[in-house]
Structures are given as structure tokens and as C-alpha cells.
Design a protein around this motif. Structure first.
Motif, PDB file in Angstrom:
ATOM      1  N   GLN A 112      19.234  39.595  37.556  1.00 47.48           N
ATOM      2  CA  GLN A 112      20.475  40.299  37.180  1.00 47.48           C
ATOM      3  C   GLN A 112      20.560  40.968  38.930  1.00 47.48           C
ATOM      4  O   GLN A 112      21.778  41.465  39.045  1.00 47.48           O
ATOM      5  CB  GLN A 112      18.854  41.893  36.943  1.00 47.48           C
ATOM      6  N   TYR A 129      22.521  37.796  39.742  1.00 46.38           N
ATOM      7  CA  TYR A 129      24.109  38.662  39.060  1.00 46.38           C
ATOM      8  C   TYR A 129      25.572  39.001  40.222  1.00 46.38           C
ATOM      9  O   TYR A 129      25.960  38.793  40.025  1.00 46.38           O
ATOM     10  CB  TYR A 129      23.795  39.018  37.745  1.00 46.38           C
ATOM     11  N   GLN A 170      29.162  38.907  41.798  1.00 42.18           N
ATOM     12  CA  GLN A 170      30.239  39.277  42.029  1.00 42.18           C
ATOM     13  C   GLN A 170      31.405  40.024  42.818  1.00 42.18           C
ATOM     14  O   GLN A 170      32.096  39.798  42.664  1.00 42.18           O
ATOM     15  CB  GLN A 170      30.050  40.744  40.939  1.00 42.18           C
ATOM     16  N   ALA A 217      34.502  37.440  37.496  1.00 40.54           N
ATOM     17  CA  ALA A 217      33.689  37.560  36.457  1.00 40.54           C
ATOM     18  C   ALA A 217      33.587  36.441  35.502  1.00 40.54           C
ATOM     19  O   ALA A 217      32.667  36.427  34.855  1.00 40.54           O
ATOM     20  CB  ALA A 217      34.373  38.426  35.536  1.00 40.54           C
ATOM     21  N   ARG A 243      27.880  33.983  34.309  1.00 41.63           N
ATOM     22  CA  ARG A 243      27.119  34.153  33.165  1.00 41.63           C
ATOM     23  C   ARG A 243      25.765  34.800  33.771  1.00 41.63           C
ATOM     24  O   ARG A 243      25.567  34.085  34.488  1.00 41.63           O
ATOM     25  CB  ARG A 243      27.470  33.175  32.099  1.00 41.63           C
ATOM     26  N   ASP A 256      24.047  40.651  21.626  1.00 39.57           N
ATOM     27  CA  ASP A 256      24.787  40.496  23.092  1.00 39.57           C
ATOM     28  C   ASP A 256      23.981  39.464  23.544  1.00 39.57           C
ATOM     29  O   ASP A 256      24.364  38.327  23.679  1.00 39.57           O
ATOM     30  CB  ASP A 256      24.360  41.690  24.203  1.00 39.57           C
ATOM     31  N   SER A 312      26.042  35.835  23.956  1.00 38.21           N
ATOM     32  CA  SER A 312      25.759  34.917  25.448  1.00 38.21           C
ATOM     33  C   SER A 312      25.191  33.951  24.528  1.00 38.21           C
ATOM     34  O   SER A 312      25.694  32.852  26.041  1.00 38.21           O
ATOM     35  CB  SER A 312      24.811  35.816  26.579  1.00 38.21           C
ATOM     36  N   ASP A 329      23.004  48.043  30.575  1.00 39.36           N
ATOM     37  CA  ASP A 329      24.114  48.087  31.174  1.00 39.36           C
ATOM     38  C   ASP A 329      24.569  46.593  30.513  1.00 39.36           C
ATOM     39  O   ASP A 329      24.086  45.523  30.698  1.00 39.36           O
ATOM     40  CB  ASP A 329      24.608  47.252  32.683  1.00 39.36           C
ATOM     41  N   GLU A 330      26.376  46.700  29.875  1.00 38.45           N
ATOM     42  CA  GLU A 330      26.994  46.060  29.264  1.00 38.45           C
ATOM     43  C   GLU A 330      26.934  44.287  30.047  1.00 38.45           C
ATOM     44  O   GLU A 330      26.025  42.871  29.113  1.00 38.45           O
ATOM     45  CB  GLU A 330      27.740  45.512  28.421  1.00 38.45           C
ATOM     46  N   ARG A 331      26.928  44.396  31.110  1.00 34.89           N
ATOM     47  CA  ARG A 331      26.789  42.855  31.970  1.00 34.89           C
ATOM     48  C   ARG A 331      25.071  42.401  31.767  1.00 34.89           C
ATOM     49  O   ARG A 331      25.442  41.855  32.215  1.00 34.89           O
ATOM     50  CB  ARG A 331      27.611  43.468  33.397  1.00 34.89           C
ATOM     51  N   LEU A 332      24.796  43.413  32.926  1.00 37.49           N
ATOM     52  CA  LEU A 332      23.181  43.092  32.998  1.00 37.49           C
ATOM     53  C   LEU A 332      22.290  43.397  31.877  1.00 37.49           C
ATOM     54  O   LEU A 332      21.136  42.789  32.239  1.00 37.49           O
ATOM     55  CB  LEU A 332      22.702  43.542  34.087  1.00 37.49           C
TER      56      LEU A 332
END
Length: 954
Positions: free
Chosen positions: A616, A619, A623, A628, A632, A642, A646, A944-947
Motif C-alpha cells: 500500500q 502504491y 501515484q 493511475a 495497479r 474488488d 483487480s 480505501d477503494e484504491r488501497l
């Protein structure tokens, strides 16, 4: 047939459990026997039928013996211990002159768990002895009856409690009634008397366990009140009538076996199955499968991308044909690796017979989010998660016993039968792909372990990535191999490469089981060459026979991989939080800088971190330099939906035909989920240090396919190893998390192989030697200045391995020294070793704190409606509309495995409206605030949707 008056009132199931009409005991016993006949005709493997025929004394005689063993399971219900439990039925029995002193029976029942299973074992044991059965035959049969509720008692456990003074078993006319039940039932099956039933021989203990699971299976099917409603006093109590009910039930449930007796595949079969001619290594494995003189074990070692999976599936088909197996279990290291294997197995079976491809069950906790699995089941109108739960005939037990949902009514069901999808039953499906945990559970001393054993019997077992089993998990793997060897189940083990000691342990465990020996030390010669195969079995005289083979790799030349290091400054154990944060940021920046340089002309890089936190953190750092669309992240702390999305996207982007331009940049940051059976092809690898075999496994994710276009600067494979800090004149320091996961000993020895300024490994040529050097105990591998630390690490590792092995033995199915026992009596002596829930079993076989799953929901304040992670409204009580169910279940996430979090999570409960929901009534809800945060124990969690799920500093 003439039925005594007492047998027309002795009940087996109450009205409440038999469709509103009492079901007589004799009716249920005959129903179970009729189901057993169908199991024989349409489900049992040829190998199982052949063994039963030999037990019964000749071809064609096993079917009736099997039917009798299944039907006689409930003879213990002809006792006051059972008949008193339903007041209406008790009154009928007492009116017929069968009485008991309730004061004694009731008091004893409160103090003991002496029920109809143990009563049946005792009644049958004495009846068989009286009939003249030989003692060794009696000794293996009675535990099958006494253990049919999931636990095998010892002989001492059969005794009725003293305080009952014989009243629980029954006095007066009860003994005659019990014998009448047995005699009438036995004659109805076509035997002249009980002595006529006696088998000619005794089976192995493993076969007894498998047979016990089949008895439970027949009982559970015959206990479904929809298909076997009550047969009261006026019913036609005959086997003919039971057969009609069983046939209707079988058709309605859509049950079936696997492929039956297969012809031995010819040399053309590989091309037919997979669409290309076999490589040399794949031919080597097929030849080994043909060479085994009896059911045995094959250990296949080959580099990544060599086609081990196809070789194993072809071997499974050959072994099935030769030794009478009726299906396959393919075990993978993780849920994520099981999903793509599910597709590959179905594709293979489709080439064998298109119908077989519809009979593959995916067996792991997140299967309902696999799109192919959902499509398969929904196309048949099935429940996509197979949630079947019930209790026994009086609610006494908490095990799965019946089925709530109706079957599809198809004769040739185009999906695995729903019955197979209930708890503990998945392995009974004809073809199964799941995690290796499913096999390891079959080696635990747990309730209904016989169902898992029966599911593996009659199959070929294929296990991929067996090197991923650490010393703790290996105890369960070795125990499972013992049982599989004794059960004559062919096994195919796959690995990139194995340390010689581990290979010898695996083969020896299987042969020890085949020989029914506690200790069975054999010298297993190491194969020469690579790829290679080691085959082992016992010949007809019980002597071990080995087959060693090797083959050239399919690559014309070895892959020359440049290995370099990226040193990372690491904090001291007593470092402040600020210092740790600063060093982590510096490490992330170094990796980002390296990626920026290496991918200047485009290309795909895979970065593997040993922990979710490090993935995390990196990642987030990426950024700042990459867009983005160029990054991934993939790890195990995303929600189910999710993570599935992914993983599917990464597989697509990094597949050979993914369509990604070589000039585009892509960085995938992952944890160990990308280490095993993950068919991706990257140009560059950056990885945290791990033991050499796992490091080589990670290396197999780059330059996997020759035809993949690559940027000019990345056409030679390169790997950077980080996550450790070389130090002058002293051993390196390692990440604390890496030491905790892998141990300092193997990290030191692996680090000793790493060059300080770039070096090339020849893959696969150097692979066996690299692994051997690390796992051998030769101290000269380490530089002189490291050797003192190396010796200390080796001692620490040895002590830790012993401790973990001892801990694992507490849960093993067989205690040390009991592998030569002839029967199942006392297998569960002292009780089951762990809980039955998936999370408890997984904690038991993986040596970790119980990792608990929660469903994430959002609530903006007290009295406000709950919402899904995607913002869709539920209600103030959490009511879930059908169209929102996937959204809610897709928000399931596994919490970090820490004792504190697990303890706090146990206090979580379902939302109020979930208690009556068939899928959510046991789901723990973690309620997040509007910022997607929640306090759990001492931890502050945020999704977090990204992490994914992360633990924040409070």
C-alpha cells in the motif's frame, strides 16, 4: 414381509422432521439402503466398488454389503435413549409395551452424550458377536455405526452411563425388539441372517474412513424430508418401496459420479486435450504415470511456464484409467490461484467429454464471486453459493443434515448437484478445484472428517506449488499423504523445485501409508536433470518401487536472468515511528526512481512486497510519478468483489494476448498473491527478499512467454532484490516482517547467493542447485563474517520448526504412534481438535491467528439507514433486497491476522435484519462511518477503494 407390532411404532424421525408424518425407523433404514444402492450404481468409483467386492468375498457381492452397512447405521434408535425424545412417538412406543424409567433416562441424558450413534455401535457389536462373526470383522464394523454422527468413540465410549442402570439402552422387551429390527432389516436386503452378512476380510483403516463418509452421505440424502417423507404404521415397509423413493430423490437432486471406467489414453490424447503436441517434460510425466505398478505418487519438478499443469492433468487421466479413479481434486495454494485453475480444468474436461466440464466444483470461500462459477450455476437455476443448512431429526446436532432449497429436477444436470455445495460436502463432487486447505482439513481430527476423506477417495489428487507448504502446513500435508497412500489414491505433486529433504519426506509419507506403517524410512534417490519426475509405489509384495525421469526444457536455451540488489536502509527494532516512516518513504522513493528509469521506454514491471502495508505504501508513492492508468495494486485485503475484479484485470493486462503496447508503462504492486500459479508475464521484477525457492517462483512471472513483445531495454530479464540491507563485515539486516514470515535462517542463506553488483542466473539450469545450496546445511555457503549469525539462526530455526511441528500434531487426524491401528475406534478420543467453521479450520492448518472475515457497510449516524460500500441504501435494520445481495456479499473482507483484531472481531454481529437471511445470518458486519473508518479494538481501520483495507495510526 411380516413385521412385528413393535417395529410399527419404533420411530426414526418425528413428524416435524418427516413432512408432517412420523417416519418409522425401519423405513429410514431401508431408504438409506436404497440410496446406497444408487451410490454404488451411479457414484462410487470403480476402485471403491472393486475393494468392496473383495471385502464381501467376490465380484458382485460388495453392493449388498455396502447397502447393509449404510442402512444399519441407525439401529441404535431402537432404544429409550432415542424414543423418549419426541413425546408423541414416545407415547406410541410405551403403549406397545416398550417402557423405561424416565427419571433414570432423563437424568443420565443430561450428564452424557450417549445417544443413538453410540447405542447403535454397542447393539451391533454384541449382535455380530452373538451371530458368530470373527472378532476382527466385528472390530472394524461397529465404529462405522458408532461414528456416523461425525465422531468415532473408543470402545470404552460405547458403554451406557452407569447412572442409567440399563434404562437408556432398554430392558425387558427392548433387547428382543432391537434384534428384531436388525433381523427384519437384514432379511429384507436379501441376506438369510446376520451371519450371512459377514465380510470375508478387513479393509485398511483409510478405506474404513472413506466407507464411513459414504454411510454419512447416504444417511444425509435419505434424511431429506421432501424426498423421503414419513412412512407411518400403514406404510409399505419394503426395500422395493424405498427404491422408488430413492430413485425419485436421485433424479430430483441431480446427483451423479464422474467419468466411470476410462479407457487408458493413447499417445494422441495430449494433442486432443490441449491442442498441441506434448513437450518432452510432459511426455516424461505421462510415461511415469504409465510406469507405476500400483496406485502411487508422482512428484513433478519443472520450471515456471513448462506446462506442469497440462502434464498433471494428463497424468491424472492415465492414473484414473489404470487404477479406477472416478474424478480429480486439484488443490492450489490460494483462492486467487484456484480461480484460473478452475477454468483450465473445465477446458481439459470439455475435451474429454463436454458433460464433464459442467460437473466441476470450485471450492473456496469466495467462489460466488467467480464469474465463470456463477454463470455455470445460474445457468442451471442453482443457488450460486449452495447454502444448505439444517439440523438432525431432533435438532440435537448442529451439523448440516438436510437441504433447504429444492433441486432443479434435471436428470443430467448441467452443473454440480446443489447437494454437493453444502458444508463439508464439496469434496464429494466428481471434479473439484479448490485450495490445498481442503485437503489439509481432511487430515485434521475434526467432526465429519470422514466426509472429506470419502470425497478424496476414488479420485486422483493433484496439488500444485507444494513447496509453498511451510513446516507447519507440511505436518498436515504429510498426514494427508499417509491416508491417501493407504487409501490407494494416486497423487501428483507439482513444484518448480523441491529441496531433496522435502521431496523425500513427501514420498516417504505416502509409502508409509501404503504400507500401513508408523515408521517407513526409504532412501529416495534424487532425479538427475531438470525438469524431472519422481514416481513411487509399492509392488505386489509390498516393496517400494521407484521411477526417476528427466527431460530437457522446452526452451532451446536457458533464460539468463540478471539478478541485482537494491539495498534498503532498515529501522532498528527500537526506532521511533517517525524514523520508521522516514525510512519507509526513502525505500519507496528508491523503488519509484528505479522503475522510472527502467520503464523509460515502456514495459511492464511487477513489484512483490512481503506485506500488505508495504504494498500500500509503495502504491501511494507511485501515484506521484505514474498515472493511475499505469499502476495497479493487488493483495488480500481488498473486498471480495474488488479483489476479484483487480486480479482479473491484472491477468488480462499481463497475459500473452493482453493487447498492451510495449511502449506503454505498467507497474503492478502485489503481495505473495502473485507468487504462485499466477499466469502473468512481466518484463521486470522487483521483489522483497524471500527464501530461494519462493524467489525463483516470483522470478517465473517475468519473460514467461517468448512471443511477448518487449521494449528494447527490457528484452533481457532482470530482477532486483530489495527488502534487506547489506552491511560491511557482518551479516545483512532484514525486514522484521520478512523474518517473522520466513525465518532468519533461510533469508541469510538466500542473501548469500545474491551478488553485490549484478550476476546472471541460468533458468532453469541453475534452479535445482540454487535450491539445494540454500536448503543444505553446509555452513560454507555463508561468508566467514556471517557464520556465527548463521549458526544461531539455524539453531533458532530448528527449535522453531520443532515447536511448530509439535503444535500441528495437536490437530492431526492421527496421533503419533497410532498409524498402525487396524480400526477407527477412538480416532476422536478426547474430542475433535478444532472448530468446524472455515476460519477456525484455516487457522488450525495454517498456524496463524484466526483471520476473521467481515462485511463492510456504511452508516452516517445512529438511526440512519445502512448503505453498501457503493452507496446503495439498505434500511435502518440492514434489510437486503435481492438485487443488492451481490453488492453486500462483495463487500466481504478478511481482517489482518492479529490476535487483537481477531478477538475484537468476534464481538461483531450481523445487522438486525440479517439474522433470518439464509446467506447473511452468520456474517459479521463492520460498520464504517461516512469517511469509511471504524474503530475495532485498539485499531483504527479504513477502507480505501484504491488501497483496500488499511490500519491507520490512531
Amino acid at each position: 414381509m411380516g413385521i412385528p407390532r413393535e417395529l410399527r411404532v419404533i420411530w426414526g424421525k418425528s413428524k416435524e422432521r418427516a413432512g408432517g408424518r412420523l417416519n418409522l425407523l425401519l423405513a429410514h433404514m431401508l431408504d438409506t439402503s436404497a440410496v446406497a444402492e444408487l451410490l454404488w450404481d451411479r457414484f462410487l468409483s470403480p476402485a471403491t466398488r472393486d475393494t468392496l467386492d473383495r471385502l464381501a468375498g467376490g465380484a458382485g457381492r460388495g453392493r449388498r454389503l455396502f447397502s447393509w452397512l449404510c442402512g444399519v447405521h441407525d439401529v441404535g434408535k431402537a432404544t429409550p435413549a432415542h424414543q423418549r425424545l419426541w413425546p408423541e412417538g414416545a407415547a406410541l412406543v410405551q403403549a406397545a409395551g416398550l417402557t423405561w424409567r424416565e427419571s433414570l433416562v432423563g437424568a443420565a441424558a443430561k450428564r452424557s452424550r450417549w445417544r443413538h450413534d453410540k447405542a447403535g455401535g454397542l447393539i451391533l457389536k454384541e449382535a455380530l458377536e452373538t451371530a458368530g462373526w470373527r472378532p476382527e470383522r466385528v472390530d472394524w464394523v461397529w465404529p462405522l455405526i458408532a461414528g456416523h454422527h461425525g465422531v468415532f468413540p473408543s470402545l470404552g465410549g460405547l458403554r451406557e452411563p452407569r447412572q442409567a442402570r440399563g434404562e437408556m439402552r432398554g430392558k425387558g422387551a427392548w433387547p428382543q425388539t432391537q434384534r428384531a429390527v436388525l433381523d427384519v432389516f437384514t432379511r429384507e436386503l436379501g441376506f438369510s441372517d446376520v451371519l450371512d452378512v459377514e465380510p470375508e476380510s478387513s479393509p485398511t483403516r483409510a478405506f474404513q474412513l472413506n466407507l464411513s463418509g459414504l454411510i454419512v452421505m447416504a444417511d444425509w440424502i435419505a434424511s431429506d424430508e421432501r424426498h423421503f417423507p414419513g412412512q407411518g404404521q400403514e406404510a409399505d415397509l419394503s426395500l422395493a418401496a424405498a427404491r422408488k423413493r430413492a430413485e425419485n430423490a436421485w433424479q430430483e437432486l441431480g446427483l451423479r459420479g464422474g467419468w466411470g471406467r476410462l479407457p487408458v489414453p493413447g499417445p494422441e490424447a495430449f494433442q486432443d486435450r490441449f491442442g498441441y503436441a506434448p513437450r518432452a517434460a510432459q511426455t516424461m510425466v505421462a510415461e511415469a504415470a504409465h510406469a507405476l505398478a500400483s496406485p502411487g505418487i508422482l512428484v513433478v519438478e519443472a520450471p515456471m511456464g513448462e506446462g506442469k499443469t497440462e502434464a498433471a492433468l494428463m497424468a491424472a487421466e492415465i492414473l484414473s484409467a489404470r487404477f479406477g479413479a472416478d474424478g480429480v481434486f486439484v488443490g492450489m495454494p490460494t483462492q486467487a490461484t484456484s480461480d484460473p485453475m478452475f477454468s483450465r480444468v473445465r477446458k481439459w474436461l470439455r475435451a474429454v467429454d463436454p458433460v464433464l466440464a459442467t460437473q466441476v466444483a470450485l471450492l473456496h470461500g469466495k467462489r460466488s464471486f467467480n464469474s465463470e462459477w456463477k454463470e455455470l450455476l445460474e445457468g442451471s437455476g442453482a443457488d450460486p453459493d449452495g447454502r444448505f443448512e439444517s439440523v438432525d431429526d431432533l435438532g440435537i446436532d448442529d451439523h448440516l443434515y438436510g437441504i433447504e432449497t429444492a433441486g432443479c429436477g434435471l436428470v443430467e444436470r448441467q452443473a454440480p448437484a446443489e447437494w454437493f455445495l453444502g458444508g463439508k460436502r464439496g469434496l464429494l463432487s466428481p471434479f473439484v478445484v479448490g485450495t490445498v486447505d481442503q485437503l489439509l482439513y481432511a487430515a485434521t481430527r475434526t467432526r465429519h472428517v470422514m466426509l472429506r476423506a470419502a470425497g478424496l477417495a476414488g479420485k486422483v489428487v493433484v496439488l500444485d506449488e507444494v513447496h509453498a507448504c511451510d513446516v507447519y502446513m507440511s505436518q498436515f500435508l504429510l498426514e494427508a499423504l499417509r491416508w491417501l497412500g493407504q487409501a490407494r489414491v494416486p497423487v501428483v505433486l507439482l513444484s518448480a523445485t523441491l529441496p531433496p529433504k522435502q521431496r523425500e519426506q513427501l514420498v516417504s509419507a505416502y509409502l508409509a501409508g501404503a504400507a500401513s506403517r508408523e515408521e517407513y524410512v526409504v532412501e529416495v534417490s534424487a532425479p538427475t536433470g531438470y525438469p524431472c519426475v519422481t514416481g513411487a509405489c509399492l509392488d505386489k509384495d509390498g516393496a517400494p518401487r521407484f521411477h526417476l525421469g528427466s527431460a530437457p526444457s522446452w526452451r532451446e536455451e536457458d533464460l539468463l536472468v540478471t539478478v541485482d540488489t537494491l539495498a534498503e536502509a532498515l529501522p532498528q527494532r527500537n526506532a521511533t515511528r517517525e524514523e520508521r516512516t522516514r525510512l519507509r518513504s526513502a525505500a519507496d522513493s528508491a523503488v519509484v526512481d528505479l522503475l522510472d528509469r527502467e520503464l523509460a521506454g515502456g514495459g511492464a514491471a511487477l513489484v512483490i512486497r512481503n506485506t500488505v502495508d508495504r504494498a500500500q505504501s509503495l502504491y501511494l508513492a507511485l501515484q506521484e510519478r505514474f498515472s493511475a492508468s499505469e499502476t495497479r495494486v493487488l493483495h488480500a485485503r481488498f473486498t471480495t468483489a474488488d479483489r476479484a475484479e483487480s486480479a482479473e484485470e491484472v491477468l488480462e493486462l499481463l497475459s500473452p494476448g493482453g493487447g498492451r503496447s510495449e511502449s506503454e508503462r505498467l507497474v503492478v504492486v502485489a503481495t505473495q498473491v502473485a507468487e504462485q500459479s499466477f499466469d502473468i508475464d512481466a518484463d521486470l521484477l522487483i521483489t522483497d527478499l524471500a527464501p530461494i525457492d519462493l524467489l525463483l517462483q516470483r522470478l517465473g512471472r517475468i519473460h514467461r512467454h517468448l512471443a511477448t513483445p518487449r521494449p528494447q531495454g527490457l528484452r533481457q530479464p532482470r530482477v532486483y532484490v530489495t527488502g534487506f540491507c547489506p552491511r560491511r563485515d557482518v551479516e545483512p539486516s532484514f525486514l522484521y516482517a520478512s523474518e517473522k514470515i520466513y525465518g532468519r535462517h533461510l533469508l541469510l542463506r538466500t542473501a548469500a547467493l545474491l551478488p553485490s553488483g549484478g550476476h546472471q542466473w541460468s533458468v532453469p539450469g541453475n534452479v535445482p542447485d540454487l535450491v539445494k545450496r540454500v536448503y543444505d546445511q553446509d555452513p560454507e555457503l555463508l561468508p566467514l563474517s556471517w557464520r556465527e549469525a548463521g549458526s544461531a539462526a539455524a539453531r533458532e530455526q530448528e527449535e522453531n520448526d520443532l515447536r511448530r511441528s509439535d503444535t500441528a500434531r495437536e490437530f492431526l487426524l492421527t496421533r503419533h504412534g497410532e498409524h498402525e491401528k487396524p480400526t477407527l475406534a477412538g480416532l476422536h478420543y478426547g474430542g475433535a481438535s478444532s472448530g468446524d467453521k472455515e476460519e477456525q479450520l484455516q487457522a488450525a492448518v495454517r498456524d496463524g491467528d484466526e483471520s476473521i472475515e467481515v462485511v463492510l457497510v456504511i452508516r452516517h449516524g445512529e438511526g440512519q439507514p445502512y448503505r453498501t460500500l457503493h452507496g446503495r441504501t439498505l434500511s435502518v435494520n440492514g434489510d437486503v433486497a435481492p438485487e443488492l445481495l451481490d453488492d453486500v456479499l462483495g463487500s466481504t473482507v478478511r481482517l489482518p491476522s492479529s490476535k487483537g483484531l481477531s478477538e475484537a472481531a468476534r464481538d461483531l454481529t450481523p445487522l438486525p435484519a440479517w439474522y433470518g437471511h439464509p446467506w447473511l445470518r452468520r456474517a459479521r458486519a463492520l460498520v464504517l462511518d461516512e469517511d469509511r473508518r471504524a474503530r475495532l479494538g485498539d485499531a483504527q481501520l479504513c477502507y480505501d477503494e484504491r488501497l483496500g483495507l488499511k490500519e491507520e495510526v490512531a
